[in-house]
Enzyme design. Sequence first.
Site, PDB file in Angstrom:
ATOM      1  N   GLY A 198      -2.048   7.286   4.640  1.00  0.00           N
ATOM      2  CA  GLY A 198      -2.896   6.187   4.186  1.00  0.00           C
ATOM      3  C   GLY A 198      -3.493   6.174   2.791  1.00  0.00           C
ATOM      4  CB  SER A 199      -2.868   6.021  -0.141  1.00  0.00           C
ATOM      5  OG  SER A 199      -1.571   5.201   0.253  1.00  0.00           O
TER       6      SER A 199
END
Length: 229
Positions: A198-199
């Site tokens: 996730g980012s």
Amino acid sequence: MPISPSPHSSAPAGDALAPANGRRPRVTIARGATPWFVPTLATAAITTALTRRSGKWAAAAVPACALSAGMLWFFRDPEREIGTGRVISPADGVVQSIDAWPDGRTRVAIFMSPLNVHVNRAPLPGTVTSVEHVSGTYVPAFNKDSDNNERVVWHFDTELGDIEMVQIAGAVARRIVPYVDAGTKVEQGERIGLIRFGSRVDTYLPAGVEVGVEVGQKTTAGVTRLDRD
């Protein structure tokens, strides 16, 4: 759906929607996934083979196979039929925020969940003028303090002038993998890097360029147009 190592060439092809010929889009494994995917797959293969000797190994084989399937899904890299527009989304995800910058630019921040494709693409055609790694923290990418997270700052020389794009690591994403170096000419929608897990990816639209997306809107890398006429 065939799975194979992603080629070094990043020439765009079709995937966002089913191609006109009715064939399923080709899906590859993202470059930079090997350190994570191969050990997991090897563990799954070994423990599955050992279940033939003893059923006790199933306790290890089942979660190992499940993790391998998760890795396969996470590191998928589908081909894309590149969209049209001056600036297209570099990331799959959801528009988290749209902010006016003091210098007249507009920042479009796209949050990528672990379920999204994490290969990022060039928002415009042009030349990469710089790729700078900046150390920082690792708070969740949806947190406002994530502006101080570890990141890679890209600059592109394009027909609209200098375009800045920033790949931001999240709480889980601890590694950003650029695919190209400064001086490289890229096509719009070409694969340029990977963020593991996730980012967030920010794109700065130049002054005078109107935003064509809204907060909460889903985006597809290489397909969704970020600006409007």
